[in-house]
Design an enzyme around this catalytic site. Structure first.
Site, PDB file in Angstrom:
ATOM      1  N   GLY A   8       0.838  -1.207   0.000  1.00  0.00           N
ATOM      2  CA  GLY A   8       0.000   0.000   0.000  1.00  0.00           C
ATOM      3  C   GLY A   8       0.868   1.250   0.000  1.00  0.00           C
ATOM      4  O   GLY A   8       1.523   1.554   0.999  1.00  0.00           O
ATOM      5  N   ALA A 219      -7.782   7.610  20.150  1.00  0.00           N
ATOM      6  CA  ALA A 219      -7.097   8.901  19.960  1.00  0.00           C
ATOM      7  C   ALA A 219      -7.855   9.734  18.929  1.00  0.00           C
ATOM      8  O   ALA A 219      -8.111  10.926  19.135  1.00  0.00           O
ATOM      9  CB  ALA A 219      -5.648   8.676  19.518  1.00  0.00           C
ATOM     10  N   CYS A 272      -9.722   9.701   8.383  1.00  0.00           N
ATOM     11  CA  CYS A 272      -9.721   8.921   9.630  1.00  0.00           C
ATOM     12  C   CYS A 272     -10.873   9.189  10.585  1.00  0.00           C
ATOM     13  O   CYS A 272     -11.490   8.242  11.075  1.00  0.00           O
ATOM     14  CB  CYS A 272      -8.414   9.159  10.376  1.00  0.00           C
ATOM     15  SG  CYS A 272      -7.021   8.360   9.597  1.00  0.00           S
ATOM     16  N   PHE A 273     -11.130  10.475  10.881  1.00  0.00           N
ATOM     17  CA  PHE A 273     -11.999  10.757  12.025  1.00  0.00           C
ATOM     18  C   PHE A 273     -13.371  10.084  11.916  1.00  0.00           C
ATOM     19  O   PHE A 273     -13.785   9.342  12.799  1.00  0.00           O
ATOM     20  CB  PHE A 273     -12.165  12.271  12.216  1.00  0.00           C
ATOM     21  CG  PHE A 273     -10.975  12.951  12.838  1.00  0.00           C
ATOM     22  CD1 PHE A 273      -9.894  12.209  13.299  1.00  0.00           C
ATOM     23  CD2 PHE A 273     -10.929  14.320  12.985  1.00  0.00           C
ATOM     24  CE1 PHE A 273      -8.790  12.822  13.874  1.00  0.00           C
ATOM     25  CE2 PHE A 273      -9.837  14.948  13.563  1.00  0.00           C
ATOM     26  CZ  PHE A 273      -8.768  14.205  13.998  1.00  0.00           C
ATOM     27  N   PHE A 334      -9.317  18.790   2.652  1.00  0.00           N
ATOM     28  CA  PHE A 334      -9.923  18.742   3.991  1.00  0.00           C
ATOM     29  C   PHE A 334      -9.158  19.560   5.017  1.00  0.00           C
ATOM     30  O   PHE A 334      -9.664  19.852   6.101  1.00  0.00           O
ATOM     31  CB  PHE A 334     -10.128  17.296   4.459  1.00  0.00           C
ATOM     32  CG  PHE A 334      -8.909  16.617   5.023  1.00  0.00           C
ATOM     33  CD1 PHE A 334      -7.976  16.012   4.195  1.00  0.00           C
ATOM     34  CD2 PHE A 334      -8.700  16.568   6.398  1.00  0.00           C
ATOM     35  CE1 PHE A 334      -6.849  15.377   4.727  1.00  0.00           C
ATOM     36  CE2 PHE A 334      -7.586  15.926   6.939  1.00  0.00           C
ATOM     37  CZ  PHE A 334      -6.660  15.348   6.097  1.00  0.00           C
TER      38      PHE A 334
END
Ligand code: UDX
Ligand code: ADP
Length: 480
Positions: A8, A219, A272-273, A334
């Site tokens: 990846g 996290a 991610c979030f 973003f």
């Protein structure tokens, strides 16, 4: 010579491996990907991702101890340590749709590792995957192992885009989770030794597998929660006349809270979030903890509310309609210093405005027209699937034009929306922009970067998140 292979070559795998190669000259690092164009880009002068400082690191190591290749099987079979950093999108269909992670890419990578391996390997989970994935991967590997020993480690990445190289050079901590068996501990030590080349020992935390996996989700959930908390306050500030920057400053001075990550905005984005919180919610639900699941779900709901609120502010200020009006969109990524648009709030804001028939003129210094068109025509959650699986742009995209300059975007526009905090938007010649716009001219600052007083003096009607409202906006409803 220790050989590392990373499956990846994306936003995580590429920069992380480049820094390992730089800091560990005696280790050979190969980054492999099924996407041939992506690998070609990594081998060219124009890297596939924009990240400050990355070019220099890659240039120093590429061809020496850092290699990018699409010969996945060869490099995996030769490696001692295999990092897996493939995409883990949110499932769009079936059990857990809209919440659980789609592990198709992970599973196929694991099966391939089992197929091609001829020697013992440490397999490191690098992409964020839900808790207990390592166990599933371990099962795939051991059931197909042909006598080879695989040790699974979880080593979640905490880098943030735009500051990835700095974050990798000086991480707050490196987390390595593994089995509590002697073999597991030996594998942990082998990976710890790699990071120990440049990370102080007291910042390398060793835990069990599950703690490492859950820590990553936790996290990101805590960080996103801070933003939703301050964004919720921003709505209250607008309603009452307080200034959210003053409130965050005062709150952040409490050493128990701290000043970082308290900037109100149009909403958080990034790969991610949202995905990690949805995973967390799913895991809580599966473990019979609906109260905990609902608690975290609210962080996403407030984020969606913030984006909707922003669109409603725009439409209601502009006489309740933006139909046929040119609106300049400044910034699509973003956050600043990245070309990444995954889950960017710009997608929802633009879709909201398009729904009201606005004509959008979009400018972002790092995002291509092709990417913007694809993002605006994609379904939610399809963004993390390979390009060839994504739909092509429908004709409604005629309402959208993408330009390469903020002045072109704003010419003859009725309003400007600032959706990414690029530094260049702070120093634009707003007088010149104002002179070339329709009147009344509006600025909707979704990142609180403009000098509101100066812009009002020029003649703009300005909306800034969480700041005392312009007279113009005071009696207009902002909530759907
Ligand atoms: C995040 C985590 O920070 C990182 O540790 C993890 O490895 C991956 O997810 P990233 O998504 O790259 O990193 O960027 P981050 O800086 O966390 O910003 C996420 C979003 O929150 C952006 O849209 C940003 O604009 C927004 N944000 C951040 C705010 O709106 N206000 C803030 O105060 C901080
Ligand atoms: P991240 O932000 O987590 O790094 P990206 O989507 O940027 O995620 O990168 C993931 C990369 O993994 C993509 O370039 C994709 O082509 C690659 N990939 C997915 N599955 C495989 C696989 N089985 N073998 C090799 N590469 C893969």
């Amino acid at each position: 010579m220790v050989k590392i292979c990373c499956i990846g070559a994306g936003y995580v795998g590429g920069p992380t491996m480049a820094v390992i190669a730089l800091k560990c000259p005696e280790i050979q690092v190969a980054v492999v990907d099924i996407s041939v164009p992506r690998i070609s880009a990594w081998n060219s002068d124009t890297l596939p991702i924009y990240e400050p400082g990355l070019d220099e690191v890659v240039k120093k190591c590429r061809g020496k101890n850092l290699f990018f290749s699409s010969d996945v099987e060869k490099h995996v079979s030769e490696a001692d340590i295999v990092f897996v950093s493939v995409n883990t999108p949110t499932k769009t269909q079936g059990l857990g749709a809209g919440k659980a992670a789609d592990l198709t890419y992970w599973e196929s990578a694991a099966r391939m590792i089992a197929d091609v391996s001829k020697s013992n390997k440490i397999v490191v989970e690098k992409s964020t995957v839900p808790v207990k994935t390592a166990e599933a991967i371990e099962k795939i590997l051991t059931h197909n192992s042909k006598g080879i020993n695989f040790q699974i480690l979880s080593n979640p990445e905490f880098l943030a885009e735009g500051t990835a190289i700095q974050d990798l050079f000086e991480p707050d901590r490196v987390l390595v989770g593994g089995r509590e068996t002697p073999e597991g501990q030996k594998a942990i030590k082998a990976l710890r030794d790699v990071y120990a080349h440049w990370v102080p020992m007291d910042r390398i935390i060793c835990t069990n597998l599950w703690s490492a996996e859950l820590s990553k989700l936790a996290a990101n959930a805590f960080l996103a929660q801070r933003i939703s908390s301050v964004n919720a306050m921003s709505a209250l500030c607008e309603a009452t006349g307080a200034d959210v920057s003053q409130v965050s400053h005062a709150v952040g001075k409490d050493t128990r809270i701290g000043p970082k990550f308290l900037n109100a905005s149009v909403g958080f984005g990034g790969s991610c979030f949202q995905k990690d919180i949805l995973n967390l919610v799913y895991i809580c639900e599966c473990n019979g903890l609906p109260e905990v699941a609902n608690y975290w779900k609210q962080v996403i709901k407030v984020n969606d509310y913030q984006k909707t609120r922003f669109v409603n502010r725009i439409v209601s200020s502009m006489f309740n309609t933006v139909s046929g009006k040119k609106i300049a969109i400044l910034g699509f990524a973003f956050k600043k210093d990245t070309g990444d648009t995954r889950e960017t709030p710009a997608i929802d804001v633009c879709k909201g405005l398009l729904g009201d028939k606005a004509m959008l003129s979009i400018y972002d210094p790092q995002v291509s027209e092709e990417q913007i068109q694809r993002d605006l025509s994609m379904n939610k959650f399809d963004w993390d699937h390979p390009v060839h699986l994504q739909p092509t742009s429908p004709s409604s995209m005629k309402q959208v034009s993408v330009v390469w300059d903020a002045y072109a975007a704003t010419k003859d526009a009725h309003g400007i929306c600032i959706l990414t905090e690029w530094d260049e938007f702070k120093t634009l010649d707003y007088q010149k922009i104002y002179d070339n716009m329709q009147k009344p001219a509006f600025v909707f600052d979704g990142r609180n970067i403009v000098d509101v007083a100066k812009l009002r003096e020029i003649g703009f009607i300005v909306y800034s998140i969480g700041k005392p409202l312009d007279e113009w906006l005071k009696d207009m409803p902002a909530v759907a």
